[in-house]
Design a protein around this motif. Structure first.
Motif, PDB file in Angstrom:
ATOM      1  N   VAL A 160       0.862  -1.184   0.000  1.00 31.00           N
ATOM      2  CA  VAL A 160       0.000   0.000   0.000  1.00 31.00           C
ATOM      3  C   VAL A 160       0.896   1.232   0.000  1.00 31.00           C
ATOM      4  O   VAL A 160       1.876   1.318   0.749  1.00 31.00           O
ATOM      5  CB  VAL A 160      -0.931   0.005   1.238  1.00 31.00           C
ATOM      6  CG1 VAL A 160      -1.723   1.303   1.317  1.00 31.00           C
ATOM      7  CG2 VAL A 160      -1.863  -1.182   1.190  1.00 31.00           C
ATOM      8  N   ASN A 161       0.568   2.193  -0.864  1.00 29.52           N
ATOM      9  CA  ASN A 161       1.320   3.436  -0.956  1.00 29.52           C
ATOM     10  C   ASN A 161       1.052   4.257   0.312  1.00 29.52           C
ATOM     11  O   ASN A 161      -0.067   4.732   0.511  1.00 29.52           O
ATOM     12  CB  ASN A 161       0.904   4.200  -2.206  1.00 29.52           C
ATOM     13  CG  ASN A 161       1.806   5.373  -2.494  1.00 29.52           C
ATOM     14  OD1 ASN A 161       2.832   5.544  -1.856  1.00 29.52           O
ATOM     15  ND2 ASN A 161       1.417   6.180  -3.465  1.00 29.52           N
ATOM     16  N   PRO A 162       2.039   4.431   1.171  1.00 26.06           N
ATOM     17  CA  PRO A 162       1.822   5.082   2.457  1.00 26.06           C
ATOM     18  C   PRO A 162       1.177   6.472   2.411  1.00 26.06           C
ATOM     19  O   PRO A 162       0.277   6.744   3.201  1.00 26.06           O
ATOM     20  CB  PRO A 162       3.217   5.161   3.079  1.00 26.06           C
ATOM     21  CG  PRO A 162       4.013   4.123   2.380  1.00 26.06           C
ATOM     22  CD  PRO A 162       3.418   3.997   1.004  1.00 26.06           C
TER      23      PRO A 162
ATOM     24  N   ASN B 106      -3.103   5.754   1.057  1.00 26.06           N
ATOM     25  CA  ASN B 106      -3.761   4.456   1.255  1.00 26.06           C
ATOM     26  C   ASN B 106      -4.717   3.979   0.170  1.00 26.06           C
ATOM     27  O   ASN B 106      -5.290   2.925   0.293  1.00 26.06           O
ATOM     28  CB  ASN B 106      -4.495   4.447   2.589  1.00 26.06           C
ATOM     29  CG  ASN B 106      -3.538   4.396   3.747  1.00 26.06           C
ATOM     30  OD1 ASN B 106      -2.401   3.976   3.603  1.00 26.06           O
ATOM     31  ND2 ASN B 106      -3.994   4.838   4.897  1.00 26.06           N
ATOM     32  N   ARG B 107      -4.943   4.740  -0.874  1.00 25.66           N
ATOM     33  CA  ARG B 107      -5.846   4.312  -1.941  1.00 25.66           C
ATOM     34  C   ARG B 107      -5.094   3.708  -3.109  1.00 25.66           C
ATOM     35  O   ARG B 107      -5.700   3.245  -4.063  1.00 25.66           O
ATOM     36  CB  ARG B 107      -6.694   5.492  -2.417  1.00 25.66           C
ATOM     37  CG  ARG B 107      -7.639   5.968  -1.346  1.00 25.66           C
ATOM     38  CD  ARG B 107      -8.393   7.214  -1.662  1.00 25.66           C
ATOM     39  NE  ARG B 107      -8.448   7.590  -3.059  1.00 25.66           N
ATOM     40  CZ  ARG B 107      -9.244   8.500  -3.543  1.00 25.66           C
ATOM     41  NH1 ARG B 107     -10.064   9.133  -2.738  1.00 25.66           N
ATOM     42  NH2 ARG B 107      -9.239   8.795  -4.810  1.00 25.66           N
TER      43      ARG B 107
END
Length: 55
Positions: free
Chosen positions: A10-12, A15-16
């Motif tokens: 997950v891209n910190p 979060n989407r």
């Protein structure tokens, strides 16, 4: 059957989004696929060169 060819994180900051990348196993499979594709392409070019006549 899970082959674990890609990793997902997950891209910190947002979060989407999910970041996807090849694992070492995935890179190895990629290399085999690309090598096969290059070999087939070379055989096709050789066959075309043999069948075509110069102008």
């Amino acid at each position: 059957m899970e082959r674990k060819l890609v990793s997902r994180v997950v891209n910190p900051p947002g979060n989407r989004e999910v970041l996807v990348s090849l694992t070492r196993s995935g890179l190895a499979v990629h290399d085999v696929i690309v090598a096969g594709a290059l070999e087939r392409t070379q055989r096709l070019w050789m066959a075309l060169a043999q069948t075509s006549s110069p102008p």
